[in-house]
Design a protein around this motif. Structure first.
Motif, PDB file in Angstrom:
ATOM      1  N   GLY A   1      -6.680  21.286  -9.755  1.00  0.00           N
ATOM      2  CA  GLY A   1      -7.254  20.859  -8.476  1.00  0.00           C
ATOM      3  C   GLY A   1      -7.422  19.349  -8.399  1.00  0.00           C
ATOM      4  N   ILE A   2      -7.836  18.749  -9.498  1.00  0.00           N
ATOM      5  CA  ILE A   2      -7.988  17.290  -9.551  1.00  0.00           C
ATOM      6  C   ILE A   2      -6.636  16.601  -9.393  1.00  0.00           C
ATOM      7  CG2 ILE A   2      -8.637  15.366 -11.046  1.00  0.00           C
ATOM      8  CD1 ILE A   2     -10.876  17.192 -12.167  1.00  0.00           C
ATOM      9  N   VAL A   3      -5.639  17.133 -10.087  1.00  0.00           N
ATOM     10  CA  VAL A   3      -4.292  16.554  -9.978  1.00  0.00           C
ATOM     11  C   VAL A   3      -3.773  16.678  -8.546  1.00  0.00           C
ATOM     12  CG1 VAL A   3      -1.890  16.853 -10.702  1.00  0.00           C
ATOM     13  CG2 VAL A   3      -3.709  16.856 -12.401  1.00  0.00           C
ATOM     14  N   SER A   4      -3.995  17.835  -7.917  1.00  0.00           N
ATOM     15  CA  SER A   4      -3.530  17.999  -6.538  1.00  0.00           C
ATOM     16  C   SER A   4      -4.303  17.093  -5.580  1.00  0.00           C
ATOM     17  CB  SER A   4      -3.625  19.458  -6.099  1.00  0.00           C
ATOM     18  OG  SER A   4      -4.981  19.866  -6.090  1.00  0.00           O
ATOM     19  N   ALA A   5      -5.571  16.832  -5.869  1.00  0.00           N
ATOM     20  CA  ALA A   5      -6.337  15.894  -5.041  1.00  0.00           C
ATOM     21  C   ALA A   5      -5.740  14.490  -5.122  1.00  0.00           C
ATOM     22  CB  ALA A   5      -7.798  15.874  -5.475  1.00  0.00           C
ATOM     23  N   PHE A   6      -5.312  14.083  -6.316  1.00  0.00           N
ATOM     24  CA  PHE A   6      -4.657  12.786  -6.456  1.00  0.00           C
ATOM     25  C   PHE A   6      -3.341  12.734  -5.678  1.00  0.00           C
ATOM     26  CE2 PHE A   6      -7.446  11.989 -10.126  1.00  0.00           C
ATOM     27  CZ  PHE A   6      -7.809  10.686  -9.841  1.00  0.00           C
ATOM     28  N   VAL A   7      -2.619  13.845  -5.650  1.00  0.00           N
ATOM     29  CA  VAL A   7      -1.386  13.892  -4.865  1.00  0.00           C
ATOM     30  C   VAL A   7      -1.701  13.687  -3.383  1.00  0.00           C
ATOM     31  CG1 VAL A   7       0.487  15.385  -4.070  1.00  0.00           C
ATOM     32  CG2 VAL A   7      -0.099  15.312  -6.486  1.00  0.00           C
ATOM     33  N   VAL A   8      -2.708  14.400  -2.897  1.00  0.00           N
ATOM     34  CA  VAL A   8      -3.081  14.292  -1.479  1.00  0.00           C
ATOM     35  C   VAL A   8      -3.559  12.882  -1.152  1.00  0.00           C
ATOM     36  CG1 VAL A   8      -4.729  15.109   0.251  1.00  0.00           C
ATOM     37  CG2 VAL A   8      -3.551  16.737  -1.199  1.00  0.00           C
ATOM     38  N   VAL A   9      -4.382  12.297  -2.007  1.00  0.00           N
ATOM     39  CA  VAL A   9      -4.880  10.937  -1.775  1.00  0.00           C
ATOM     40  C   VAL A   9      -3.723   9.935  -1.774  1.00  0.00           C
ATOM     41  CG1 VAL A   9      -6.275   9.074  -2.773  1.00  0.00           C
ATOM     42  CG2 VAL A   9      -7.220  11.364  -2.585  1.00  0.00           C
ATOM     43  N   GLY A  10      -2.812  10.085  -2.704  1.00  0.00           N
ATOM     44  CA  GLY A  10      -1.662   9.183  -2.763  1.00  0.00           C
ATOM     45  C   GLY A  10      -0.805   9.264  -1.516  1.00  0.00           C
ATOM     46  N   LEU A  11      -0.552  10.471  -1.047  1.00  0.00           N
ATOM     47  CA  LEU A  11       0.246  10.640   0.173  1.00  0.00           C
ATOM     48  C   LEU A  11      -0.509  10.143   1.402  1.00  0.00           C
ATOM     49  CD1 LEU A  11       1.910  14.103  -0.513  1.00  0.00           C
ATOM     50  CD2 LEU A  11       2.938  11.824  -0.666  1.00  0.00           C
ATOM     51  N   ALA A  12      -1.833  10.342   1.437  1.00  0.00           N
ATOM     52  CA  ALA A  12      -2.627   9.858   2.569  1.00  0.00           C
ATOM     53  C   ALA A  12      -2.628   8.329   2.621  1.00  0.00           C
ATOM     54  CB  ALA A  12      -4.062  10.377   2.468  1.00  0.00           C
ATOM     55  N   VAL A  13      -2.751   7.685   1.463  1.00  0.00           N
ATOM     56  CA  VAL A  13      -2.703   6.216   1.423  1.00  0.00           C
ATOM     57  C   VAL A  13      -1.350   5.729   1.915  1.00  0.00           C
ATOM     58  CG1 VAL A  13      -2.654   4.243  -0.163  1.00  0.00           C
ATOM     59  CG2 VAL A  13      -4.466   5.931  -0.348  1.00  0.00           C
ATOM     60  N   SER A  14      -0.297   6.377   1.500  1.00  0.00           N
ATOM     61  CA  SER A  14       1.044   5.992   1.944  1.00  0.00           C
ATOM     62  C   SER A  14       1.206   6.172   3.451  1.00  0.00           C
ATOM     63  CB  SER A  14       2.102   6.819   1.230  1.00  0.00           C
ATOM     64  OG  SER A  14       2.082   6.548  -0.142  1.00  0.00           O
ATOM     65  N   LEU A  15       0.747   7.297   3.962  1.00  0.00           N
ATOM     66  CA  LEU A  15       0.879   7.578   5.384  1.00  0.00           C
ATOM     67  C   LEU A  15       0.078   6.587   6.224  1.00  0.00           C
ATOM     68  CD1 LEU A  15       1.939   9.438   7.632  1.00  0.00           C
ATOM     69  CD2 LEU A  15      -0.175  10.740   7.376  1.00  0.00           C
ATOM     70  N   LEU A  16      -1.169   6.333   5.835  1.00  0.00           N
ATOM     71  CA  LEU A  16      -1.995   5.397   6.594  1.00  0.00           C
ATOM     72  C   LEU A  16      -1.407   3.991   6.569  1.00  0.00           C
ATOM     73  CD1 LEU A  16      -5.568   6.609   5.611  1.00  0.00           C
ATOM     74  CD2 LEU A  16      -4.380   6.942   7.780  1.00  0.00           C
ATOM     75  N   SER A  17      -0.906   3.595   5.432  1.00  0.00           N
ATOM     76  CA  SER A  17      -0.294   2.277   5.323  1.00  0.00           C
ATOM     77  C   SER A  17       0.961   2.182   6.177  1.00  0.00           C
ATOM     78  CB  SER A  17       0.036   1.980   3.866  1.00  0.00           C
ATOM     79  OG  SER A  17       0.724   0.782   3.758  1.00  0.00           O
TER      80      SER A  17
ATOM     81  N   MET B   1       0.816  -1.185   0.000  1.00  0.00           N
ATOM     82  CA  MET B   1       0.000   0.000   0.000  1.00  0.00           C
ATOM     83  C   MET B   1       0.869   1.263   0.000  1.00  0.00           C
ATOM     84  SD  MET B   1      -3.161  -0.829  -0.191  1.00  0.00           S
ATOM     85  CE  MET B   1      -4.140   0.520   0.395  1.00  0.00           C
ATOM     86  N   VAL B   2       1.965   1.225   0.720  1.00  0.00           N
ATOM     87  CA  VAL B   2       2.859   2.391   0.723  1.00  0.00           C
ATOM     88  C   VAL B   2       3.370   2.633  -0.694  1.00  0.00           C
ATOM     89  CG1 VAL B   2       5.047   3.281   1.578  1.00  0.00           C
ATOM     90  CG2 VAL B   2       3.532   2.082   3.123  1.00  0.00           C
ATOM     91  N   PHE B   3       3.767   1.564  -1.346  1.00  0.00           N
ATOM     92  CA  PHE B   3       4.279   1.683  -2.713  1.00  0.00           C
ATOM     93  C   PHE B   3       3.216   2.244  -3.646  1.00  0.00           C
ATOM     94  CE2 PHE B   3       5.052  -0.180  -6.930  1.00  0.00           C
ATOM     95  CZ  PHE B   3       6.276   0.405  -7.194  1.00  0.00           C
ATOM     96  N   LEU B   4       1.973   1.758  -3.525  1.00  0.00           N
ATOM     97  CA  LEU B   4       0.881   2.246  -4.373  1.00  0.00           C
ATOM     98  C   LEU B   4       0.648   3.738  -4.154  1.00  0.00           C
ATOM     99  CD1 LEU B   4      -1.440   1.622  -6.350  1.00  0.00           C
ATOM    100  CD2 LEU B   4      -2.846   1.144  -4.357  1.00  0.00           C
ATOM    101  N   GLY B   5       0.667   4.169  -2.897  1.00  0.00           N
ATOM    102  CA  GLY B   5       0.482   5.591  -2.611  1.00  0.00           C
ATOM    103  C   GLY B   5       1.584   6.450  -3.178  1.00  0.00           C
ATOM    104  N   ILE B   6       2.821   5.962  -3.053  1.00  0.00           N
ATOM    105  CA  ILE B   6       3.954   6.719  -3.593  1.00  0.00           C
ATOM    106  C   ILE B   6       3.885   6.795  -5.110  1.00  0.00           C
ATOM    107  CG2 ILE B   6       6.468   6.684  -3.875  1.00  0.00           C
ATOM    108  CD1 ILE B   6       6.603   5.625  -0.994  1.00  0.00           C
ATOM    109  N   VAL B   7       3.505   5.687  -5.749  1.00  0.00           N
ATOM    110  CA  VAL B   7       3.384   5.677  -7.212  1.00  0.00           C
ATOM    111  C   VAL B   7       2.287   6.638  -7.657  1.00  0.00           C
ATOM    112  CG1 VAL B   7       2.688   4.238  -9.170  1.00  0.00           C
ATOM    113  CG2 VAL B   7       4.348   3.381  -7.530  1.00  0.00           C
ATOM    114  N   LEU B   8       1.152   6.630  -6.949  1.00  0.00           N
ATOM    115  CA  LEU B   8       0.057   7.528  -7.300  1.00  0.00           C
ATOM    116  C   LEU B   8       0.469   8.992  -7.136  1.00  0.00           C
ATOM    117  CD1 LEU B   8      -2.904   7.677  -8.176  1.00  0.00           C
ATOM    118  CD2 LEU B   8      -3.529   7.560  -5.770  1.00  0.00           C
ATOM    119  N   ALA B   9       1.144   9.306  -6.051  1.00  0.00           N
ATOM    120  CA  ALA B   9       1.595  10.689  -5.836  1.00  0.00           C
ATOM    121  C   ALA B   9       2.632  11.090  -6.877  1.00  0.00           C
ATOM    122  CB  ALA B   9       2.173  10.835  -4.428  1.00  0.00           C
ATOM    123  N   ALA B  10       3.565  10.193  -7.204  1.00  0.00           N
ATOM    124  CA  ALA B  10       4.587  10.505  -8.205  1.00  0.00           C
ATOM    125  C   ALA B  10       3.960  10.722  -9.583  1.00  0.00           C
ATOM    126  CB  ALA B  10       5.626   9.383  -8.262  1.00  0.00           C
TER     127      ALA B  10
END
Length: 139
Positions: free
Chosen positions: A50-66, A1-10
């Motif tokens: 705004g949509i792109v920045s939302a994806f960044v936030v979601v990706g980082l949140a998934v990484s942090l929670l994981s 999950m951490v990897f998925l979040g980092i990939v999504l944010a990147a």
């Protein structure tokens, strides 16, 4: 999950960088040399940002929670290992104590009786009643 979040944010950061570097006017949007259809005004470009920045936030949140979950699981596992070690050491100590008591009992009982039985002292004046009427019946 951490990897998925980092990939999504990147990926979101790469898209954002592509948008910034490829656009010369504020009314058209192109990403990595390809024009994005349906985006023709500055407001639409802002919404896409705004949509792109939302994806960044979601990706980082998934990484942090994981990451927090894996840290919690690791801490619980460590606590369980410590608890197991403590209980094992307590059991070993109790086992050693019981072995010493058994050795003392065996050394003291060997001189009391040849059959290895420990003598029982009877209490005088005490009337014993059976626990059940079935114990008094003869077969």
């Amino acid at each position: 999950m951490v990897f998925l979040g980092i990939v999504l944010a990147a990926a979101a950061v790469a898209v954002g960088v592509g948008i910034v570097t490829e656009n010369s006017s504020s009314a058209s949007l192109s990403i990595f040399g390809h024009h994005v259809p349906g985006v023709h005004t500055g407001a639409q470009v802002f919404i896409v940002g705004g949509i792109v920045s939302a994806f960044v936030v979601v990706g980082l949140a998934v990484s942090l929670l994981s990451l927090l979950r894996s840290m919690r699981v690791r801490r619980e596992l460590h606590d369980l290992r410590d608890e197991r070690e403590e209980s094992m050491s307590a059991l070993v100590t109790k086992n050693q104590q019981l072995e010493r008591e058994l050795a003392r009992t065996r050394s003291g009982a060997g001189s009391a009786s040849a059959a290895g039985q420990v003598p029982v002292t009877a209490q005088q004046g005490r009337v014993t009643e059976p626990a059940s009427q079935f114990f008094d019946q003869s077969v």
